[in-house]
Design an enzyme around this catalytic site. Structure first.
Site, PDB file in Angstrom:
ATOM      1  N   THR A   1     -49.979 -24.754  32.966  1.00 36.28           N
ATOM      2  CA  THR A   1     -50.896 -23.795  32.347  1.00 36.28           C
ATOM      3  C   THR A   1     -50.135 -23.059  31.252  1.00 36.28           C
ATOM      4  O   THR A   1     -49.177 -22.342  31.523  1.00 36.28           O
ATOM      5  CB  THR A   1     -51.430 -22.803  33.383  1.00 36.28           C
ATOM      6  OG1 THR A   1     -52.102 -23.521  34.418  1.00 36.28           O
ATOM      7  CG2 THR A   1     -52.396 -21.821  32.748  1.00 36.28           C
TER       8      THR A   1
ATOM      9  N   LYS B   1     -49.034 -14.530  36.300  1.00 40.38           N
ATOM     10  CA  LYS B   1     -48.687 -15.306  35.104  1.00 40.38           C
ATOM     11  C   LYS B   1     -49.932 -15.764  34.350  1.00 40.38           C
ATOM     12  O   LYS B   1     -50.063 -15.542  33.135  1.00 40.38           O
ATOM     13  CB  LYS B   1     -47.857 -16.531  35.504  1.00 40.38           C
ATOM     14  CG  LYS B   1     -47.613 -17.522  34.359  1.00 40.38           C
ATOM     15  CD  LYS B   1     -46.892 -18.761  34.839  1.00 40.38           C
ATOM     16  CE  LYS B   1     -47.744 -19.693  35.669  1.00 40.38           C
ATOM     17  NZ  LYS B   1     -48.725 -20.467  34.847  1.00 40.38           N
TER      18      LYS B   1
ATOM     19  N   LYS C   1     -58.458 -24.589  30.556  1.00 44.10           N
ATOM     20  CA  LYS C   1     -57.779 -24.213  31.795  1.00 44.10           C
ATOM     21  C   LYS C   1     -57.662 -22.691  31.915  1.00 44.10           C
ATOM     22  O   LYS C   1     -57.810 -22.134  33.013  1.00 44.10           O
ATOM     23  CB  LYS C   1     -56.384 -24.843  31.847  1.00 44.10           C
ATOM     24  CG  LYS C   1     -55.551 -24.445  33.084  1.00 44.10           C
ATOM     25  CD  LYS C   1     -56.186 -24.900  34.389  1.00 44.10           C
ATOM     26  CE  LYS C   1     -55.433 -24.418  35.632  1.00 44.10           C
ATOM     27  NZ  LYS C   1     -54.110 -25.029  35.780  1.00 44.10           N
TER      28      LYS C   1
END
Length: 310
Positions: free
Chosen positions: A101, A245, A177
């Site tokens: 990601t 994150k 994503k």
């Protein structure tokens, strides 16, 4: 690239997702190399019929398709271009399938740098968790040139139940994503808040779960994560710090464009608070522990109930 060459696949990162993906490739008949720093991960991969190495550079001469399953853009750059990176040893025309990601602009920069070395990149983030990785049933949201897709089609089919081709623009896979992670993080935070509110109000946690999963308030994340709370099992399938994150990435990319994301901002604060309280390595359902003034289900209570029934 011939079919024989395409069967030479390397997977970098044999964690909960990468291991399942690597073993799925083996089960699908691909000659598969796997890289991980941890000896126990390499031993488990060897036991499944894989060919394990400790550094990406060690597999470079043996593979034509590299599936990178690391945490973020920085780690992706390290395994590609670092001192033990794989890029310098790959044959021209080889394909890197990047599953981390990342911010879209970071992926664009990686693609440009790989292209100067005659290497091709597919921006291919994944979703589905460790169980679907091991079943070869992930969702892959990918972007890149059509010829790159075509050259790794059978590899992707071995990894995923659904591959979304999102066009040729590098970074679009990562952008989709991030949308997925926005929703996933907000849904987990909302599920935790709802359960905390219900338990604080006197609801039986198990009954509450059963009612909500059969009602309009249900979500995939509620149905999947609340059992971790009910079972007092915060073994990390996906950790709190993953959403610190990922929601941080979502927030930063939106902030750069002065685009407001109020729900994302609140969910990010909740996960950050959970991490600050010492739960960063716990399952992301542990975000419920940020709420005060109520008792969570515990093993002790479950054990007591079991004893009485016996």
């Amino acid at each position: 690239m011939t079919q024989a060459q395409r069967t030479r696949v390397g997977v970098i990162g044999l964690g909960s997702m990468g291991m399942g993906m690597a073993t799925s490739l083996i089960d699908a008949g691909f000659t598969t190399w796997g890289c991980d720093l941890r000896p126990d991960a390499r031993q488990a991969f060897d036991a499944h019929g894989g060919r394990a190495v400790a550094t990406p550079a060690e597999m470079a001469a043996h593979v034509d398709v590299v599936v990178s399953v690391v945490v973020n853009a920085e780690q992706t750059r390290e395994v590609l271009f670092g001192p033990q990176g794989i890029a310098d040893g790959l044959a021209s025309g080889s394909v890197i399938v990047s599953c981390a990601t990342c911010a879209p602009d970071a992926v664009v920069a990686l693609g440009d740098e790989l292209a100067t070395r005659g290497l091709r990149l597919l921006d291919a983030p994944i979703s589905g968790g460790a169980a679907k990785a091991a079943q070869g049933a992930l969702t892959i949201m990918a972007s890149g040139p059509a010829d790159v897709f075509d050259s790794v089609e059978e590899v992707l089919d071995a990894l995923a139940a659904k591959v979304f081709r999102l066009g040729g623009a590098m970074g679009q896979g990562s952008q989709v994503k991030l949308v997925n992670q926005l929703l996933a993080g907000v849904h987990i935070a909302a599920a935790a808040e709802a359960m905390a509110y219900g338990i604080r109000g006197g609801c039986d946690p198990q009954v509450l779960y059963e009612v909500i999963t059969q009602s309009a308030g249900n979500s995939w994340m509620f149905e999947n994560r609340v059992p971790h709370i009910l079972e007092d099992d915060y073994t990390p399938r996906s950790a709190v710090d993953i959403f610190v994150k990922d929601l941080g990435l979502v927030h930063d990319t939106a902030h750069r464009d002065k685009f407001p994301l109020p729900l994302t901002s609140q969910a990010l604060t909740m996960f950050t608070q959970a991490s600050a309280q010492g739960h960063g390595g716990d399952d992301d359902a542990a975000v419920i522990k940020t709420f005060p003034g109520f008792g969570l289900p515990s093993h002790a209570a479950n054990d007591a109930d079991t004893g009485e029934e016996e």
